[in-house]
Design a protein around this motif. Structure first.
Motif, PDB file in Angstrom:
ATOM      1  N   LEU A   1       0.985  -1.260   0.075  1.00  7.84           N
ATOM      2  CA  LEU A   1       0.022   0.137   0.033  1.00  7.84           C
ATOM      3  C   LEU A   1       0.792   1.256  -0.147  1.00  7.84           C
ATOM      4  N   VAL A   2       1.986   1.108   0.938  1.00  4.45           N
ATOM      5  CA  VAL A   2       2.969   2.432   0.812  1.00  4.45           C
ATOM      6  C   VAL A   2       3.496   2.500  -0.449  1.00  4.45           C
ATOM      7  N   LEU A   3       4.001   1.405  -0.849  1.00  6.76           N
ATOM      8  CA  LEU A   3       4.794   1.713  -2.202  1.00  6.76           C
ATOM      9  C   LEU A   3       3.862   2.204  -3.520  1.00  6.76           C
ATOM     10  N   HIS A   4       2.500   1.481  -3.593  1.00  4.84           N
ATOM     11  CA  HIS A   4       1.548   2.070  -4.449  1.00  4.84           C
ATOM     12  C   HIS A   4       1.441   3.510  -4.251  1.00  4.84           C
ATOM     13  N   ALA A   5       1.180   3.921  -3.026  1.00  2.36           N
ATOM     14  CA  ALA A   5       1.104   5.437  -2.754  1.00  2.36           C
ATOM     15  C   ALA A   5       2.344   6.237  -3.016  1.00  2.36           C
ATOM     16  N   ALA A   6       3.403   5.704  -3.113  1.00  5.44           N
ATOM     17  CA  ALA A   6       4.788   6.455  -3.399  1.00  5.44           C
ATOM     18  C   ALA A   6       4.793   6.529  -4.931  1.00  5.44           C
ATOM     19  N   LEU A   7       4.257   5.548  -5.572  1.00  5.94           N
ATOM     20  CA  LEU A   7       4.483   5.330  -6.906  1.00  5.94           C
ATOM     21  C   LEU A   7       3.091   6.102  -7.869  1.00  5.94           C
ATOM     22  N   SER A   8       2.235   6.445  -6.964  1.00  8.39           N
ATOM     23  CA  SER A   8       0.916   7.040  -7.643  1.00  8.39           C
ATOM     24  C   SER A   8       1.231   8.532  -8.329  1.00  8.39           C
ATOM     25  N   THR A   9       0.275   8.922  -9.180  1.00  9.78           N
ATOM     26  CA  THR A   9       0.570  10.061  -9.728  1.00  9.78           C
ATOM     27  C   THR A   9      -0.756  11.103  -9.308  1.00  9.78           C
ATOM     28  N   ASP A  10      -1.488  10.420  -8.504  1.00 14.54           N
ATOM     29  CA  ASP A  10      -2.566  11.355  -7.763  1.00 14.54           C
ATOM     30  C   ASP A  10      -2.098  12.390  -6.744  1.00 14.54           C
TER      31      ASP A  10
ATOM     32  N   LEU B   1      -3.767   7.436  -0.785  1.00 11.49           N
ATOM     33  CA  LEU B   1      -4.259   6.764   0.129  1.00 11.49           C
ATOM     34  C   LEU B   1      -5.607   6.827   0.771  1.00 11.49           C
ATOM     35  N   ASP B   2      -6.695   6.291   0.279  1.00  9.98           N
ATOM     36  CA  ASP B   2      -7.885   6.624   0.769  1.00  9.98           C
ATOM     37  C   ASP B   2      -8.019   5.654   2.059  1.00  9.98           C
ATOM     38  N   PRO B   3      -8.356   6.339   3.089  1.00  9.23           N
ATOM     39  CA  PRO B   3      -8.091   5.553   4.574  1.00  9.23           C
ATOM     40  C   PRO B   3      -9.261   4.361   4.595  1.00  9.23           C
ATOM     41  N   GLU B   4     -10.371   4.820   3.736  1.00  9.38           N
ATOM     42  CA  GLU B   4     -11.443   3.892   3.818  1.00  9.38           C
ATOM     43  C   GLU B   4     -11.227   2.372   3.158  1.00  9.38           C
ATOM     44  N   ARG B   5     -10.526   2.604   1.914  1.00  6.52           N
ATOM     45  CA  ARG B   5      -9.922   1.636   1.039  1.00  6.52           C
ATOM     46  C   ARG B   5      -8.832   0.677   1.770  1.00  6.52           C
ATOM     47  N   VAL B   6      -7.898   1.536   2.647  1.00  3.79           N
ATOM     48  CA  VAL B   6      -6.861   0.951   3.408  1.00  3.79           C
ATOM     49  C   VAL B   6      -7.609   0.125   4.372  1.00  3.79           C
ATOM     50  N   ARG B   7      -8.591   0.589   5.241  1.00  3.18           N
ATOM     51  CA  ARG B   7      -9.195   0.003   6.262  1.00  3.18           C
ATOM     52  C   ARG B   7      -9.790  -1.539   6.090  1.00  3.18           C
ATOM     53  N   ARG B   8     -10.411  -1.412   4.574  1.00  3.67           N
ATOM     54  CA  ARG B   8     -11.195  -2.579   4.074  1.00  3.67           C
ATOM     55  C   ARG B   8     -10.186  -3.611   3.748  1.00  3.67           C
ATOM     56  N   ALA B   9      -9.160  -3.099   3.350  1.00  4.12           N
ATOM     57  CA  ALA B   9      -7.724  -4.011   2.835  1.00  4.12           C
ATOM     58  C   ALA B   9      -7.217  -4.675   4.313  1.00  4.12           C
TER      59      ALA B   9
END
Length: 184
Positions: A155-164, A170-178
């Motif tokens: 999750l952290v790596l995906h956030a680091a590489l995101s262009t968003d 990192l949407d906290p709700e999506r992280v919470r579900r995962a």
């Protein structure tokens, strides 16, 4: 006549800290004795006096980074009461993009790449993973811990590489579900 000897008992630590700053700013490829010495405000000769070579300095710097990151993770897990649900603590850790988040993330990414190329640096990542997993084990079933640890890193790596934009990475709700799916 001999020169005045400067007493600087914190010099080696200052150099290690400066090396982390240089790695964060320039990457491992841009980290040299000269650049680190300038960042630490020490004579270039201090580099070879205190460190056998650049790899030793990098290893010590990355060890310091890993110990500090593991301590933050452990403190977050320690804040979860015994028998309590660790999900919110994990979500806060993953989604926290404040303070030194970006710097620490860049340093971690450089460590991962270096560890992939030079096995001696894998001991640093292995000790870091072991510390994180030990902190998770206090709240999560042992068989889930490696998967949860990998999810957190991913999750952290995906956030680091995101262009968003930073706030949307990192949407906290999506992280919470995962995390909830892993924890059960």
């Amino acid at each position: 006549m001999t020169g005045v000897r400067r007493v600087d008992p914190d010099r080696k630590d200052r150099i290690v800290d400066a090396a982390l700053d240089v790695v964060a700013e320039h990457g491992v490829a841009g980290t040299t004795h000269r650049v680190v010495a300038a960042a630490a405000d020490v004579p270039l000769g201090s580099m070879t006096y205190h460190f056998e070579n650049l790899d030793e300095l990098l290893r010590l710097a990355f060890e310091r980074h890993a110990v500090q990151a593991a301590a933050r993770f452990e403190a977050a897990m320690d804040a979860v009461p015994e028998g309590g649900d660790p999900v919110e603590a994990i979500v806060r850790l993953v989604c926290d993009e404040s303070g030194s988040y970006q710097r620490d993330l860049l340093v971690a990414l450089e460590l991962y790449v270096l560890a992939a190329r030079k096995p001696v640096f894998r001991t640093v990542t292995q000790r870091w993973m072991a510390a994180s997993r030990a902190a998770l084990r206090r709240h999560v079933d042992t068989d889930v811990v490696p998967d949860l640890d990998a999810l957190i890193e991913g999750l952290v790596l995906h956030a680091a590489l995101s262009t968003d934009p930073p706030g949307a990475r990192l949407d906290p709700e999506r992280v919470r579900r995962a995390v909830r799916r892993q924890v059960g």
